[in-house]
Write an enzyme that holds these catalytic residues in place. Structure first.
Site, PDB file in Angstrom:
ATOM      1  N   GLU B  80      -0.061  14.339  39.074  1.00 23.37           N
ATOM      2  CA  GLU B  80      -0.157  13.627  37.809  1.00 23.37           C
ATOM      3  C   GLU B  80      -0.579  12.178  38.060  1.00 23.37           C
ATOM      4  O   GLU B  80      -0.437  11.323  37.194  1.00 23.37           O
ATOM      5  CB  GLU B  80       1.156  13.700  37.030  1.00 23.37           C
ATOM      6  CG  GLU B  80       2.384  13.252  37.757  1.00 23.37           C
ATOM      7  CD  GLU B  80       3.632  13.409  36.874  1.00 23.37           C
ATOM      8  OE1 GLU B  80       4.160  14.517  36.838  1.00 23.37           O
ATOM      9  OE2 GLU B  80       4.037  12.434  36.238  1.00 23.37           O
ATOM     10  N   CYS B 112       5.250  18.029  37.531  1.00 17.91           N
ATOM     11  CA  CYS B 112       5.617  18.182  38.947  1.00 17.91           C
ATOM     12  C   CYS B 112       5.402  19.590  39.495  1.00 17.91           C
ATOM     13  O   CYS B 112       5.788  19.866  40.629  1.00 17.91           O
ATOM     14  CB  CYS B 112       7.073  17.782  39.152  1.00 17.91           C
ATOM     15  SG  CYS B 112       7.394  16.066  38.736  1.00 17.91           S
ATOM     16  N   HIS B 234      12.963  22.085  42.689  1.00 19.03           N
ATOM     17  CA  HIS B 234      12.380  20.781  42.364  1.00 19.03           C
ATOM     18  C   HIS B 234      13.499  19.751  42.378  1.00 19.03           C
ATOM     19  O   HIS B 234      14.642  20.044  42.013  1.00 19.03           O
ATOM     20  CB  HIS B 234      11.677  20.807  41.003  1.00 19.03           C
ATOM     21  CG  HIS B 234      11.160  19.453  40.622  1.00 19.03           C
ATOM     22  ND1 HIS B 234      10.292  18.762  41.427  1.00 19.03           N
ATOM     23  CD2 HIS B 234      11.419  18.646  39.557  1.00 19.03           C
ATOM     24  CE1 HIS B 234      10.026  17.595  40.867  1.00 19.03           C
ATOM     25  NE2 HIS B 234      10.699  17.497  39.738  1.00 19.03           N
ATOM     26  N   ASN B 266      11.522  11.085  44.607  1.00 24.89           N
ATOM     27  CA  ASN B 266      10.878  12.218  43.945  1.00 24.89           C
ATOM     28  C   ASN B 266       9.369  12.118  44.137  1.00 24.89           C
ATOM     29  O   ASN B 266       8.726  11.238  43.560  1.00 24.89           O
ATOM     30  CB  ASN B 266      11.224  12.209  42.450  1.00 24.89           C
ATOM     31  CG  ASN B 266      10.579  13.356  41.683  1.00 24.89           C
ATOM     32  OD1 ASN B 266       9.971  14.255  42.286  1.00 24.89           O
ATOM     33  ND2 ASN B 266      10.695  13.320  40.366  1.00 24.89           N
ATOM     34  N   SER B 296       7.675  19.027  34.046  1.00 21.76           N
ATOM     35  CA  SER B 296       8.061  18.638  32.689  1.00 21.76           C
ATOM     36  C   SER B 296       7.018  19.096  31.692  1.00 21.76           C
ATOM     37  O   SER B 296       5.832  19.189  32.004  1.00 21.76           O
ATOM     38  CB  SER B 296       8.234  17.124  32.608  1.00 21.76           C
ATOM     39  OG  SER B 296       9.396  16.750  33.310  1.00 21.76           O
TER      40      SER B 296
END
Lengths: 134, 351
Positions: B80, B112, B234, B266, B296
């Site tokens: 992203e 993600c 995750h 992350n 997400s």
């Protein structure tokens, strides 16, 4: 547009360290050359591409303090002459190191990094830089 | 059966501690560290981005198994934080590893889980005979606004997975995905930082999809948590994956090797597959791995994987292991972090 085409034309050399090898005497060139400077006409038709390992040794270096505006976030930075395992010597930035770690004779390896960008809307140029081994 | 034939990761060398971020914004460092279970995070150098991280990860995968790049029939890069809005990162990776002109390539985006979506795609292409090998990369230099909770976690890293039929080191037995329209986290076009739904990111988003996909893939595989040597989820922070693991019935020894966020933050699209990379660094033949990503928006990709005897023949030390990259670090303070992440803005035409 002239610069754009040269960046595009040289991308395999800058991305992958593609050099040229003389089929007559075995000398490796980087940047690539179409004619061997030792064999001259004897090398015509005998030059081929070769992938360089990206492994080498620092033969000299300088620490740049008075940096161009685009390198303000990287000040100070080191530029080094690096002798590759295959023979050619090239100039490249040493990254991810404190300046006092950089010494003549240190082994280095090539990494893929941003070289420069043409403002916020222009092309991003990528290529080789080097990190200290070990 | 197809599976992972090689893998490689790259984590930038620079790190900042959570307590240093907390110091600048007047937060209590202990409550931050305990709240999100993140001690430190990786920070990209000013000359690193998703393209450079993807190339380093791809090259590390090729060091472990010297596949002719011309035989890689597809490259998909999930992120992203692609450096260009229009010009695929996959084109840069393909050129940098010397892939053939005839190749399937694209950039993926699903928060993600874009990297694991690429894994599923190249597996399907290998299984259908369209390609011999396919490379899926998850990489990010994720963004967190100054003083936002994300500033403690948003980090950088990438992992490349090569999938093929020939001597896989880990067979992918089953994979499936779940998806729903859940507005837990988003970033609008042109905005520098994402917006998140704070506590809303938990139950209806992360846990529903991650736990749901885990249960579905175990149901399909006919497995139970005790059948797995490793479980990787995750990891947007250090707490969510531990809670998901415990909810499902996994023990600490099953999830600790793949849990990296407490130390590197992350890495978004790289988070789960870099955990998988850490597990492949230490796994033995016969080990079974449950690996579940979350993106997400929202969705999860779940994988049921079995490590094969071929992993013993691979020189896993030919590329840096995750442990090596986690120990070879340079610590920076918030001022240097702000300079590197371009939170300090210079004048026009100055990078």
């Amino acid at each position: 547009m002239g610069e754009l085409s040269s960046i595009w034309r040289e991308s395999s050399h800058r991305y992958r360290l593609v050099g040229h090898k003389c089929g007559n005497c075995g000398t490796v060139y980087f940047p690539p050359r179409d004619i061997c400077i030792k064999c001259h006409r004897e090398s015509i038709g005998k030059i081929s591409e070769c992938n360089l390992s990206g492994k080498g040794e620092i033969v000299s270096f300088t620490i740049v303090h008075d940096v161009p505006p685009a390198f303000a976030r990287q000040r100070p930075y080191a530029m080094a002459l690096i002798k590759l395992e295959e023979g050619p010597i090239l100039t490249a930035q040493i990254v991810d190191s404190d300046m006092d770690e950089i010494e003549i004779g240190r082994k280095v390896s090539a990494v893929f990094r941003r070289i420069r960008e043409d403002g916020k809307s222009g092309l991003i140029q990528y290529g080789y830089k080097f990190v200290l081994d070990g | 059966m197809s599976g992972i034939v090689s893998y490689g990761s790259y984590i930038p060398k620079y790190r900042i501690k959570s307590e240093e971020v907390a110091r600048v914004w007047g937060e209590d460092p202990e409550s931050i560290k305990n709240g999100i279970s993140i001690q430190s995070k990786s920070v990209p150098s000013p000359d690193e981005d998703v393209a450079t991280i993807s190339v380093e990860a791809a090259r590390n995968a090729l060091k472990r198994r010297p596949i002719d790049p011309g035989e890689i029939g597809a490259i998909y890069v999930g992120s992203e934080s692609h450096p260009y809005a229009v010009k695929p990162t996959a084109t840069i990776v393909a050129s940098a590893i010397g892939a053939d002109f005839q190749i399937f390539s694209a950039d993926y985006e699903f928060a993600c889980k874009a990297g694991t979506a690429g894994m599923q795609n190249v597996k399907a292409m290998v299984d259908s005979g369209m390609i011999k090998y396919g490379m899926a990369i998850g990489a990010d230099t994720s963004q967190g606004a100054p003083s936002d909770a994300l500033e403690y976690s948003a980090s950088a890293g990438g992992t490349a997975i090569i999938i093929g039929n020939k001597d896989p080191i880990a067979v992918i037995n089953h994979t499936l995905s779940v998806t729903s329209d859940t507005p837990d986290f988003w970033r609008r076009e042109g905005q520098p930082y994402p917006t998140h739904g704070e506590r809303f990111t938990g139950e209806p988003a992360y846990f529903k999809h991650t736990v749901g996909a885990s249960r579905l893939v175990m149901e399909r595989a006919g497995t139970k948590p005790e059948d797995y040597s490793y479980a990787i989820f995750h990891q947007p922070n250090g707490k969510f994956p531990v809670r998901a693991a415990k909810t499902l019935g996994f023990r600490e020894e099953q999830y600790r090797d793949g849990l990296l966020t407490p130390f590197i933050g992350n890495t978004y699209s790289a988070a789960m597959i870099t955990g998988l990379s850490a597990v492949l660094d230490v796994a033995s033949p016969g080990d079974r791995i449950l690996a579940v990503s979350f993106g997400s928006g929202a969705g999860s990709d779940a994988f049921d994987i079995t490590v094969t005897d071929a992993i013993e023949d691979m020189n896993r030390r030919a590329a840096p292991t995750i442990k090596e990259m986690m120990s070879n670090v340079k610590w920076i303070d918030y001022a240097v972090y702000a300079k590197f992440k371009k939170k300090i803005v210079f004048g026009e035409n100055i990078d």
